[in-house]
Scaffold this motif. Structure first.
Motif, PDB file in Angstrom:
ATOM      1  N   ALA A  55      -1.565  51.199  25.890  1.00 32.16           N
ATOM      2  CA  ALA A  55      -1.667  50.219  24.807  1.00 32.16           C
ATOM      3  C   ALA A  55      -1.213  50.824  23.489  1.00 32.16           C
ATOM      4  N   ASP A  56      -1.631  52.046  23.219  1.00 28.50           N
ATOM      5  CA  ASP A  56      -1.215  52.721  21.983  1.00 28.50           C
ATOM      6  C   ASP A  56       0.293  52.945  21.961  1.00 28.50           C
ATOM      7  N   ARG A  57       0.855  53.310  23.108  1.00 31.21           N
ATOM      8  CA  ARG A  57       2.298  53.540  23.161  1.00 31.21           C
ATOM      9  C   ARG A  57       3.072  52.254  22.890  1.00 31.21           C
ATOM     10  N   LEU A  58       2.606  51.144  23.449  1.00 33.67           N
ATOM     11  CA  LEU A  58       3.283  49.869  23.210  1.00 33.67           C
ATOM     12  C   LEU A  58       3.199  49.458  21.745  1.00 33.67           C
ATOM     13  N   VAL A  59       2.056  49.728  21.099  1.00 37.81           N
ATOM     14  CA  VAL A  59       1.940  49.421  19.667  1.00 37.81           C
ATOM     15  C   VAL A  59       2.850  50.339  18.859  1.00 37.81           C
ATOM     16  N   ASP A  60       2.941  51.613  19.252  1.00 38.83           N
ATOM     17  CA  ASP A  60       3.889  52.522  18.586  1.00 38.83           C
ATOM     18  C   ASP A  60       5.299  51.937  18.634  1.00 38.83           C
ATOM     19  N   GLU A  61       5.680  51.419  19.796  1.00 36.01           N
ATOM     20  CA  GLU A  61       7.021  50.858  19.949  1.00 36.01           C
ATOM     21  C   GLU A  61       7.178  49.584  19.122  1.00 36.01           C
ATOM     22  N   MET A  62       6.127  48.798  19.025  1.00 39.58           N
ATOM     23  CA  MET A  62       6.170  47.613  18.186  1.00 39.58           C
ATOM     24  C   MET A  62       6.386  47.989  16.723  1.00 39.58           C
TER      25      MET A  62
ATOM     26  N   LEU B 205       3.503  41.239  28.509  1.00 42.60           N
ATOM     27  CA  LEU B 205       4.133  41.458  29.811  1.00 42.60           C
ATOM     28  C   LEU B 205       4.092  42.927  30.246  1.00 42.60           C
ATOM     29  N   PRO B 206       4.597  43.855  29.445  1.00 42.45           N
ATOM     30  CA  PRO B 206       4.646  45.238  29.932  1.00 42.45           C
ATOM     31  C   PRO B 206       3.276  45.886  30.135  1.00 42.45           C
ATOM     32  N   PHE B 207       2.267  45.444  29.398  1.00 41.92           N
ATOM     33  CA  PHE B 207       0.951  46.087  29.492  1.00 41.92           C
ATOM     34  C   PHE B 207       0.317  45.900  30.875  1.00 41.92           C
ATOM     35  N   PRO B 208       0.033  44.676  31.331  1.00 45.80           N
ATOM     36  CA  PRO B 208      -0.597  44.544  32.653  1.00 45.80           C
ATOM     37  C   PRO B 208       0.339  44.880  33.803  1.00 45.80           C
ATOM     38  N   VAL B 209       1.645  44.663  33.622  1.00 48.61           N
ATOM     39  CA  VAL B 209       2.583  45.003  34.691  1.00 48.61           C
ATOM     40  C   VAL B 209       2.549  46.503  34.970  1.00 48.61           C
ATOM     41  N   THR B 210       2.564  47.311  33.916  1.00 52.70           N
ATOM     42  CA  THR B 210       2.549  48.756  34.098  1.00 52.70           C
ATOM     43  C   THR B 210       1.254  49.214  34.754  1.00 52.70           C
ATOM     44  N   VAL B 211       0.125  48.653  34.320  1.00 52.59           N
ATOM     45  CA  VAL B 211      -1.163  49.017  34.921  1.00 52.59           C
ATOM     46  C   VAL B 211      -1.168  48.672  36.408  1.00 52.59           C
TER      47      VAL B 211
ATOM     48  N   ALA C 222      -9.224  43.231  34.928  1.00 50.57           N
ATOM     49  CA  ALA C 222      -8.814  42.287  33.885  1.00 50.57           C
ATOM     50  C   ALA C 222      -9.682  42.446  32.647  1.00 50.57           C
ATOM     51  N   ARG C 223     -10.994  42.583  32.842  1.00 48.01           N
ATOM     52  CA  ARG C 223     -11.893  42.749  31.694  1.00 48.01           C
ATOM     53  C   ARG C 223     -11.553  44.021  30.915  1.00 48.01           C
ATOM     54  N   MET C 224     -11.314  45.111  31.631  1.00 49.82           N
ATOM     55  CA  MET C 224     -10.986  46.364  30.960  1.00 49.82           C
ATOM     56  C   MET C 224      -9.667  46.249  30.194  1.00 49.82           C
ATOM     57  N   GLU C 225      -8.661  45.630  30.804  1.00 42.33           N
ATOM     58  CA  GLU C 225      -7.372  45.476  30.135  1.00 42.33           C
ATOM     59  C   GLU C 225      -7.499  44.609  28.882  1.00 42.33           C
ATOM     60  N   LEU C 226      -8.240  43.518  28.985  1.00 39.39           N
ATOM     61  CA  LEU C 226      -8.376  42.606  27.845  1.00 39.39           C
ATOM     62  C   LEU C 226      -9.173  43.248  26.714  1.00 39.39           C
TER      63      LEU C 226
END
Length: 395
Positions: free
Chosen positions: A115-122, A137-143, A350-354
């Motif tokens: 999650a931190d890496r995706l925000v860095d990229e954002m 999309l990339p967050f749950p797909v990668t997990v 799902a709960r942990m990801e959200l």
């Protein structure tokens, strides 16, 4: 007096709003007779007590083998969703260990890093940008890829094919057949690779082992289960992320409260799950094996019942001010993740990801806001699940 039969679904979903017909039926006709575009007539259950009872009662079967009510012409194999115990118990037991609370906790650190890496990229990209494309999309797909052992680099390919799982009218019948075939071929190749390079370090490897060494799965079950886990495992969460953020970004007071009281994150996730009507309409009918008396009325043997969990989650008999979002709501006996033997296998994940998603976006992007008006946000159509097609944001 002739019994009223209503056409169902009532219409295309409207953002995060429930059609007013559900509240009317919940009040006056908790078991309403409906006709979907194809298949048998059905009863539509909208009250919490009835929905919960149908989901938990073994007298209702998903494997009845009838012309089930549906929105598309072709009947499709629902896999594990269309099985009853003991077959359902056998297959579910093979994968449940991958989704235990303990196993999910072991994934938490890597999920937070992602999650931190995706925000860095954002941040490096700069706003405005589409939160669906760059995070949801990339967050749950990668997990899910890491959990199953699927190459993340293949996401765009299998992501397109997996859309068949939630398609109704968004894909033509020909495309549905084509995408199912392509996804099956793709998963078949991954399974062959696991046979050449055995491992039980990921879920796919463990399932192949269960098929080849323990003989607890047929080849068709292995293929269908693997494809279903891959597809459902990210389709729903990737829709709920923008759903949650839409609800919060269009209600700045709620977002402000979460920023000020991050300890509310666990109850906030449960409340947003309750409030978000992710299913476009009721699906997966349960057939009564015998006459059953539900709190809302009788069901005759052989009749299918469609349960609408989103309506049940707005039942004023159970929830105070059900159409309001209360981030501190407790208790919160929502049915967003199902109930009974078919409750969502990936619920803990799902709960942990959200929770991770909310915590990271709130912490890293304190000025996050919509980059367009709420009315300009495009929404998915012709699918089993609802959510923004894109969610332009800036900070």
């Amino acid at each position: 007096m002739l019994e009223t039969v209503r056409r169902y679904p009532f219409g295309e979903p409207d953002r995060m709003l429930l059609d007013p017909a559900y509240a009317r039926l919940q009040r006056d006709e908790p078991l309403a007779r409906v006709r979907m575009p194809y298949g048998d007539l059905a009863l539509l259950a909208t009250r919490h007590a009835d929905v919960r009872a149908v989901l938990a009662d073994a007298r209702f079967s998903r494997a009845f083998g009838r012309d089930e009510p549906r929105t598309v012409e072709q009947l499709t194999d629902g896999g594990i969703f269309s099985l009853d115990p003991p077959e359902h118990t056998r297959i579910r037991g093979l994968v449940v260990k991958a989704f235990t609370v303990r196993r999910v906790e072991q994934l938490r650190e890597r999920t937070e890093q992602l999650a931190d890496r995706l925000v860095d990229e954002m941040i490096a990209h700069g706003g405005p940008l589409d939160l669906v494309e760059h995070f949801a999309l990339p967050f749950p797909v990668t997990v899910m890829c890491e959990l199953l052992g699927v190459p993340v680099a293949d996401r765009k390919r299998f992501g397109t094919w997996a859309s068949v799982i939630v398609a109704t009218t968004s894909l033509s019948p020909e495309k549905i057949v084509e995408y199912r075939a392509r996804l099956g071929i793709y998963m078949g190749r991954l399974i062959d690779r696991r046979r050449r390079e055995p491992t039980d370090a990921d879920l796919l490897g463990a399932l192949v082992q269960a098929r080849d060494d323990d003989d607890r799965l047929t080849e068709d079950e292995l293929l269908h289960l693997s494809a279903t886990l891959l597809s459902v495992g990210f389709e729903t969460t990737s829709a709920e992320i923008p759903n949650f953020m839409y609800l919060l970004l269009t209600r700045p007071d709620l977002l402000h409260r979460l920023r000020a009281e991050p300890e509310l994150l666990p109850t906030a996730v449960e409340e947003l799950l309750r409030y978000s009507p992710i299913a476009a309409f009721a699906m997966f009918p349960r057939y009564a094996r015998e006459d059953v008396e539900l709190p809302g009325g009788p069901v005759r043997a052989g009749e299918p019942v469609l349960v609408h969990t989103a309506a049940a989650n707005r039942d004023p008999r159970v929830f105070t001010d059900p159409d309001e979002i209360d981030l501190a709501r407790s208790p919160n006996p929502h049915l967003a993740l199902g109930h009974g033997v078919h409750h969502c296998l990936g619920g803990p994940l799902a709960r942990m990801e959200l929770r991770t998603m909310l915590a990271t976006l709130i912490r890293r992007l304190p000025n996050l806001r919509l980059a367009v008006t709420a009315e300009e946000i495009p929404w998915k159509t012709g699918q089993l699940i609802r959510g923004p097609q894109s969610l332009p944001v800036t900070w």
